[in-house]
Scaffold this motif. Structure first.
Motif, PDB file in Angstrom:
ATOM      1  N   TYR A  11      46.172  49.598  35.411  1.00  0.00           N
ATOM      2  CA  TYR A  11      45.018  49.157  34.629  1.00  0.00           C
ATOM      3  C   TYR A  11      44.430  47.863  35.173  1.00  0.00           C
ATOM      4  CZ  TYR A  11      44.813  52.617  30.935  1.00  0.00           C
ATOM      5  OH  TYR A  11      44.609  53.780  30.248  1.00  0.00           O
ATOM      6  N   LEU A  12      45.271  47.041  35.753  1.00  0.00           N
ATOM      7  CA  LEU A  12      44.746  45.843  36.413  1.00  0.00           C
ATOM      8  C   LEU A  12      43.881  46.244  37.601  1.00  0.00           C
ATOM      9  CD1 LEU A  12      44.775  42.750  36.410  1.00  0.00           C
ATOM     10  CD2 LEU A  12      46.772  42.836  37.912  1.00  0.00           C
ATOM     11  N   GLY A  13      44.293  47.304  38.316  1.00  0.00           N
ATOM     12  CA  GLY A  13      43.468  47.822  39.410  1.00  0.00           C
ATOM     13  C   GLY A  13      42.143  48.378  38.899  1.00  0.00           C
ATOM     14  N   ILE A  14      42.168  49.093  37.758  1.00  0.00           N
ATOM     15  CA  ILE A  14      40.915  49.595  37.164  1.00  0.00           C
ATOM     16  C   ILE A  14      40.004  48.441  36.792  1.00  0.00           C
ATOM     17  CG2 ILE A  14      39.962  50.843  35.191  1.00  0.00           C
ATOM     18  CD1 ILE A  14      42.461  52.585  35.188  1.00  0.00           C
ATOM     19  N   LEU A  15      40.593  47.397  36.224  1.00  0.00           N
ATOM     20  CA  LEU A  15      39.803  46.217  35.841  1.00  0.00           C
ATOM     21  C   LEU A  15      39.130  45.580  37.055  1.00  0.00           C
ATOM     22  CD1 LEU A  15      38.963  43.921  33.893  1.00  0.00           C
ATOM     23  CD2 LEU A  15      41.198  42.890  34.325  1.00  0.00           C
ATOM     24  N   LEU A  16      39.892  45.386  38.124  1.00  0.00           N
ATOM     25  CA  LEU A  16      39.319  44.780  39.330  1.00  0.00           C
ATOM     26  C   LEU A  16      38.228  45.678  39.923  1.00  0.00           C
ATOM     27  CD1 LEU A  16      42.587  43.431  41.015  1.00  0.00           C
ATOM     28  CD2 LEU A  16      40.832  42.112  39.817  1.00  0.00           C
ATOM     29  N   PHE A  17      38.459  46.994  39.886  1.00  0.00           N
ATOM     30  CA  PHE A  17      37.451  47.921  40.407  1.00  0.00           C
ATOM     31  C   PHE A  17      36.151  47.829  39.609  1.00  0.00           C
ATOM     32  CE2 PHE A  17      35.454  52.116  39.881  1.00  0.00           C
ATOM     33  CZ  PHE A  17      35.017  52.332  41.181  1.00  0.00           C
ATOM     34  N   GLU A  18      36.260  47.810  38.291  1.00  0.00           N
ATOM     35  CA  GLU A  18      35.065  47.721  37.458  1.00  0.00           C
ATOM     36  C   GLU A  18      34.338  46.393  37.674  1.00  0.00           C
ATOM     37  OE1 GLU A  18      36.236  48.406  33.449  1.00  0.00           O
ATOM     38  OE2 GLU A  18      36.264  50.585  33.656  1.00  0.00           O
ATOM     39  N   ALA A  19      35.094  45.305  37.797  1.00  0.00           N
ATOM     40  CA  ALA A  19      34.467  43.996  37.987  1.00  0.00           C
ATOM     41  C   ALA A  19      33.771  43.908  39.342  1.00  0.00           C
ATOM     42  CB  ALA A  19      35.520  42.898  37.854  1.00  0.00           C
ATOM     43  N   ILE A  20      34.405  44.403  40.404  1.00  0.00           N
ATOM     44  CA  ILE A  20      33.798  44.367  41.744  1.00  0.00           C
ATOM     45  C   ILE A  20      32.568  45.278  41.794  1.00  0.00           C
ATOM     46  CG2 ILE A  20      34.186  44.961  44.167  1.00  0.00           C
ATOM     47  CD1 ILE A  20      37.110  44.127  43.781  1.00  0.00           C
ATOM     48  N   LEU A  21      32.696  46.501  41.210  1.00  0.00           N
ATOM     49  CA  LEU A  21      31.567  47.422  41.207  1.00  0.00           C
ATOM     50  C   LEU A  21      30.377  46.838  40.452  1.00  0.00           C
ATOM     51  CD1 LEU A  21      30.437  50.230  41.876  1.00  0.00           C
ATOM     52  CD2 LEU A  21      31.424  51.048  39.708  1.00  0.00           C
ATOM     53  N   SER A  22      30.651  46.234  39.316  1.00  0.00           N
ATOM     54  CA  SER A  22      29.561  45.646  38.535  1.00  0.00           C
ATOM     55  C   SER A  22      28.893  44.508  39.289  1.00  0.00           C
ATOM     56  CB  SER A  22      30.095  45.156  37.189  1.00  0.00           C
ATOM     57  OG  SER A  22      30.608  46.215  36.414  1.00  0.00           O
ATOM     58  N   THR A  23      29.689  43.692  39.967  1.00  0.00           N
ATOM     59  CA  THR A  23      29.124  42.579  40.729  1.00  0.00           C
ATOM     60  C   THR A  23      28.255  43.094  41.872  1.00  0.00           C
ATOM     61  OG1 THR A  23      31.129  41.326  40.209  1.00  0.00           O
ATOM     62  CG2 THR A  23      29.692  40.435  41.911  1.00  0.00           C
ATOM     63  N   ILE A  24      28.725  44.107  42.591  1.00  0.00           N
ATOM     64  CA  ILE A  24      27.945  44.671  43.706  1.00  0.00           C
ATOM     65  C   ILE A  24      26.651  45.300  43.192  1.00  0.00           C
ATOM     66  CG2 ILE A  24      27.959  46.458  45.491  1.00  0.00           C
ATOM     67  CD1 ILE A  24      30.968  45.951  45.803  1.00  0.00           C
ATOM     68  N   LEU A  25      26.739  46.069  42.105  1.00  0.00           N
ATOM     69  CA  LEU A  25      25.546  46.709  41.554  1.00  0.00           C
ATOM     70  C   LEU A  25      24.538  45.684  41.038  1.00  0.00           C
ATOM     71  CD1 LEU A  25      27.079  49.781  39.664  1.00  0.00           C
ATOM     72  CD2 LEU A  25      25.825  49.772  41.816  1.00  0.00           C
ATOM     73  N   LYS A  26      25.050  44.579  40.526  1.00  0.00           N
ATOM     74  CA  LYS A  26      24.136  43.534  40.054  1.00  0.00           C
ATOM     75  C   LYS A  26      23.287  43.013  41.204  1.00  0.00           C
ATOM     76  CE  LYS A  26      23.872  38.978  37.971  1.00  0.00           C
ATOM     77  NZ  LYS A  26      24.548  37.874  37.286  1.00  0.00           N
TER      78      LYS A  26
END
Length: 1110
Positions: free
Chosen positions: A293-308
């Motif tokens: 779940y920590l990996g899912i969290l990091l994935f969501e945070a990185i994806l959101s930052t890139i998409l922003k």
């Protein structure tokens, strides 16, 4: 003061010498340059914290947990940078978890402080300045002479100086130290035994030299030098001279002793060491899931930052007219801005990691452990003993013992002398040998005699052994000895050569009434027969083998006569060895070998070693549950095989393979290969529906050879056997076998069960250690994770409690991750509709209270009371235990199902609400618009209701508590939201939720959406459950129907019994009394045993009492 500070900080320097010198009454030498040794004071400190170090030490321990440390980092990030959510959203749950845990640990430590103060402040009497002075226990110093009265506990480790008896003996019980309730006799040296008054003790000039403190309760090496009329007399000191702190004085009016070990240097305090931490398979799985779940969290945070940044590549979105950038924002570093945005998204999604999971699991384990102690089916009425839980962290591991169950100690001594000791073919002239034999078995022992009156003892401890006064009671450390002691004459005891595991024999040197000096020795046949030079050696060996085949515990008895010169040499050697301060054990072993030789064989004894009740049924239930049972015992080969057959471990039709009496590595390897070929050769000749079970017997010597270089081949043979019996095992060998099983390829969860001190290493090595409250002391119970009174209780402990605990905590862990995925995924989806501006979907208060208040109680109550199958069915169908084996409910497949289910439900929450509102947000009758917070509140409301009802669908066993917390949690959410949004709270800086919830509930469309979305989420779950239950039901689901039938039958029986009572019919009671009065005793016990095996109702206690024989 400085020394106290150094002790608190742990900087007190260690002892420089291997021995310590204690001057009795602290009379230090007046001449020379004597430097007093520093000793610890007599304060006992069992507490973990002090008022000064509680906060930093407790915080350090709590933040060693990954989840706590992670949320601390998130909280600090929220404080340092501009984040979309308030620091309170992370800080308050973290503060709640830390505070609850700190309060729990602080309260437990306060209780320890309170207990320490009671012990340290207890009044004691010491001899100072020629008189008895009362002081507190903590003020005792090394060298003080302490007076202890009858039934008082010893305040320090004391060397016995004198007692109220002329011979200087006293009786003590060490139940609080090792659980042994029998009386032990301790002795004072003759030179101090006469000092029975304070004045004579004040005049005593003596010095004690002994080893530095060590934790072994049964080892003490020292000597005392007494100065009388200018002459120094040296006497050895051993464990029989040392009175341990915590032991209690019995049947003795008073004693005087000198303190040699005080406070935290006493043997009791040195045994406060922590056992190695055992981690359950569930805890390991939980940590793995957290990392995922920590990996899912990091994935969501990185994806959101890139998409922003991808979205802001267009000028109109990067700097719209309504949100112009400042000069500082335009000139800021892009890398720092990227890191800041990444951290902001990390904070926004951080609740996917469930911080409250740890505290909920702790509460579930702590509260759930009480059910074992409260279970009346695990209560033994005869001994008034209930099950004990020493380690609640392993509750769920009881449901995972799918590989091996190592056990030892399922028998109990019957306590009678078996008549086979005297054979019918003995010659008529054997009266002398028979007389010597009886003398040996009645004098070579450590049995003690207890009197109601403490006065009136003779000159020697054995002087009353010939009388059988009603006030006399025998106590023995071994049930064998108590069974063999029948009668003796007035013999004078000269020396006792104590039993040890290496020699496997014990001896006494006695002076007969005629003045002769003789040695009597007894022990295992392998420890006596090689040293015998005369007697019926071959015939005795045959009788020993015959006894062993009958399952009796055997002892061989021999004797030897000493001449005057021989005894003088023996006495000199024993004195030198026993007064040695260095290598005393080695020197004593050499002297014992010198003495115990050239023996004349007298005979052998056999003592019935009766099995506990329902051992065979319990082992069979474990086998049906998929648990392979290994028996590890110290008995000889024939005895072990006989007992295994009688208890059902081996079957008569089983093919027995033997690996015994191997002399070399090559011979052992060849025998293992033969056994492997023998197993493989039987397979082709068997019909398809026929299976031959194999059992393996291996002795300790052969096992050592097998584990040295042929471990893989040995494990291959064991794997193909249904049962394994290891005989002639040393304690450390038992632990090695358990370790071998733990590290094998299958990595099974091992359970070790035993009742003696020789089982402690095995119990501590296994994943789960269980102690039986037997007759061989309580060391196994003290070092175990769980303790039961009888072996038969193991079946319910594993098949019922283990099953329940595992089901509950496995669902708890999966549900926690599921509801947090449901919680945070809409937050992630919402960013696609707000240009990844890090706008939060939920209000900060909802973010904070979701895991603490709104969804916490239903899962906690579920994890305490859930019963997937009725307990009767679980015990009657042990095969159901296989359904939860190998951590099946926490497998990656199950984890993936719960995680995907959470994502699916989150998508339904979000897009269901979004489709409802769409482009038209005027859901009110007056055309009033809905806003951002109303949309988020709608999603949150649907989510709280859905995750609570999802748990309700998983619940099979409903109580009023389940109903209360399930529907109460939903009601509490609505009431809280109405108050929170319906009132303007003056202490809140902003109140975005004002009147939002009231407005939402006033819309009929919103109510319709809530109902439709909840049904849309849960209806597929219902369909799936119905489909699988009817088309592919598991064994557990099939048994749930059986459980329903059991419940109906129980209700019918209850209704009938109530009607019978009302009509005044008492035929059943009269029949029961008639049956009790006419049945033979054996049948009484059979009826009682059958009753005691059922699940206990209040009515069964009266049946039990009437079924027992008078």
């Amino acid at each position: 003061m400085l020394r106290w500070i150094r002790q608190q900080l742990g900087f007190d320097p260690p002892h420089q010498s291997d021995t310590r010198t204690v001057y009795i009454a602290n009379r230090f030498p007046q001449h020379g340059h004597y430097i007093p040794q520093r000793f610890a004071d007599n304060r006992i400190i069992s507490s973990k914290y002090t008022i000064w170090n509680f906060v930093p030490k407790n915080l350090f321990e709590q933040f060693r947990r990954i989840a706590n440390f992670y949320f601390l980092i998130i909280f600090l990030v929220q404080l340092m940078i501009d984040t979309p959510t308030s620091p309170v959203t992370s800080g308050l749950p973290l503060f709640f978890v830390i505070t609850v845990t700190a309060i729990k640990q602080g309260y437990e430590d306060w209780l320890r402080h309170k207990a320490d103060n009671e012990v340290n402040g207890a009044p004691v009497f010491v001899v100072r300045s020629g008189s008895l002075v009362q002081t507190r226990s903590k003020n005792i110093r090394v060298g003080d002479i302490v007076r202890v009265a009858k039934d008082e506990t010893f305040p320090a480790d004391l060397v016995l100086l004198s007692s109220d008896r002329a011979e200087g003996t006293c009786h003590i019980t060490t139940a609080s130290l090792d659980g042994e309730t029998n009386l032990k006799t301790h002795y004072a040296v003759p030179e101090t035994a006469v000092c029975q008054s304070v004045s004579r003790l004040e005049a005593l000039q003596a010095v004690v030299e002994c080893q530095q403190p060590e934790a072994d309760l049964y080892r003490f090496v020292g000597r005392i030098t007494v100065t009388q009329q200018g002459e120094e007399i040296v006497r050895p000191l051993g464990p029989e001279n040392l009175l341990l702190r915590g032991a209690r004085l019995k049947n003795t009016k008073e004693i005087f002793g000198v303190a040699v070990y005080t406070g935290m240097e006493s043997k009791m305090a040195l045994n406060y060491k922590c056992k190695s931490q055992k981690r359950s398979a569930v805890e390991k799985s939980m940590n793995t899931f957290l990392i995922i779940y920590l990996g899912i969290l990091l994935f969501e945070a990185i994806l959101s930052t890139i998409l922003k940044y991808a979205w802001q590549a267009e000028q109109k979105w990067d700097e719209p007219f309504y949100n112009q950038k400042t000069e500082q924002e335009k000139n800021s570093s892009k890398i720092l801005k990227f890191i800041s945005d990444f951290l902001a998204f990390l904070v926004l999604y951080n609740f996917i990691i469930p911080i409250s999971l740890y505290v909920t699991v702790e509460m579930q384990k702590f509260l759930g452990s009480f059910f074992i102690g409260w279970d009346l089916d695990l209560y033994h009425e005869e001994t008034d003993q209930k099950a004990q839980v020493n380690t609640s962290d392993l509750n769920e591991e009881l449901g995972q013992v799918c590989g091996e169950c190592c056990k030892s100690g399922v028998r109990e001594i019957n306590g009678k002398l078996v008549p086979e000791g005297m054979t019918e073919d003995s010659p008529d002239g054997s009266n002398r040998e028979e007389s010597l034999f009886l003398k040996a078995v009645s004098l070579c022992h450590t049995v003690q005699i207890s009197y109601d009156q403490t006065d009136g003892f003779g000159d020697m401890p054995f002087s009353h052994a010939n009388g059988f006064s009603p006030q006399m009671e025998y106590y023995a450390s071994s049930p064998d000895e108590k069974a063999l002691v029948e009668a003796t004459k007035r013999y004078k005891l000269l020396h006792v050569l104590e039993f040890d595991a290496n020699r496997r024999r014990m001896s006494v040197i006695l002076q007969t009434p005629s003045g002769e000096t003789v040695l009597f020795t007894k022990g295992a046949e392998s420890a006596i027969l090689p040293y015998a030079k005369s007697g019926e050696i071959d015939k005795t060996r045959l009788h020993v083998d015959e006894f062993a085949l009958k399952g009796l515990r055997t002892l061989v008895v021999a004797w030897r006569r000493f001449s005057v010169d021989e005894y003088r040499e023996v006495d000199r050697r024993l004195h030198e060895a026993r007064t040695a301060l260095q290598q005393r054990e080695e020197r004593l072993a050499e002297v014992f070998s010198f003495i115990e030789r050239d023996l004349e064989l007298l005979g052998a004894t056999g003592v019935e070693d009766k099995l506990q009740e329902k051992v065979q049924e319990t082992i069979e239930a474990l086998r049906l549950a998929g648990i392979k049972v290994w028996v590890l015992t110290g008995d000889k080969h024939e005895t072990a095989v006989s007992v295994s057959l009688s208890c059902g471990h081996f079957h008569r039709t089983m093919n027995i393979l033997e690996l015994v009496q191997q002399k070399s590595d090559n011979e052992c390897a060849e025998q293992l290969r033969r056994l492997a070929r023998r197993y493989k050769n039987t397979l082709p000749h068997l019909p398809p529906d026929h299976v031959i079970q194999h059992g393996l017997v291996v002795d300790g010597a052969s096992l050592s050879l097998a584990l040295r270089e042929h471990e893989k081949l040995f494990m291959e043979v064991c794997k193909n056997c249904s049962a394994v019996l290891c005989c002639r095992m040393a304690p450390l060998q038992k632990a090695k076998v358990v370790r071998l099983l733990k590290t094998s390829l299958e990595k099974p969860i091992t359970l070790a069960i035993g009742d003696g001190a020789n089982d402690v290493s095995m119990i501590q090595e296994a994943h789960v250690g269980i102690g039986i409250m037997g007759k061989e002391g309580r060391q196994a119970v003290r070092n175990s994770d769980y303790a039961i009174a009888r072996f038969k209780f193991l079946s319910k402990l594993l098949l019922v409690h283990g099953h329940f605990y595992y089901i509950r905590i496995a669902t708890l862990v999966q549900y926690f991750f599921y509801k947090n995925v449901c919680f945070i995924t809409p937050q992630f989806l919402y960013q696609f509709f707000c240009l990844f501006s890090q706008q939060t979907l939920y209000d900060s208060v909802y973010l904070t209270l979701y895991n603490i208040c709104f969804t916490s109680l239903p899962i906690l109550v579920y994890s305490l009371f859930e019963q997937l199958v009725h307990p009767h069915v679980l015990q009657s169908k042990p095969a159901l235990y296989r359904d939860i084996s190998k951590n099946s409910m926490l497998s990656f497949k199950t984890f993936l199902y719960w995680t995907l289910l959470g994502f699916c439900h989150a998508f339904v929450f979000f897009f269901g609400s979004y489709i409802l509102m769409g482009e038209d947000t005027s859901l009110m009758g007056n055309g009033q618009m809905f806003g951002n917070w109303t949309f988020g509140t709608l999603v949150f409301t649907v989510m709280v209701i859905t995750v609570t009802l999802k748990l309700a669908l998983e619940t099979h066993f409903w109580t009023w508590i389940n109903h209360f917390v399930t529907w109460g949690s939903i009601a509490f959410y609505f009431v809280f939201s109405l108050f929170y949004g319906g009132i303007i709270w003056p202490f809140l800086h902003t109140q975005d939720m004002y009147f939002v919830f009231v407005q939402l509930l006033s819309s009929g469309s919103a109510w319709f959406a809530i109902i439709i979305i909840v049904i849309g989420c849960l209806f597929p779950d219902v369909i799936k459950k119905v489909f699988y239950r009817h088309l592919q039901p598991t064994n557990t689901q099939k048994s749930q129907g059986t459980a329903a039938g059991v419940g109906v039958r129980a209700a019918v029986v209850t209704l009938i019994s109530q009607r019978t009572k009302k009509q005044g019919v008492h035929v059943a009671n009269s029949n029961r009394r008639r049956m009790t009065s006419h049945q033979p005793p054996s049948q009484h016990y059979k009826v009682w045993g059958a009753c005691s095996s059922r699940t206990t109702y209040h009515s069964s206690s009266s049946w039990t009492s009437q079924s027992k024989p008078t």
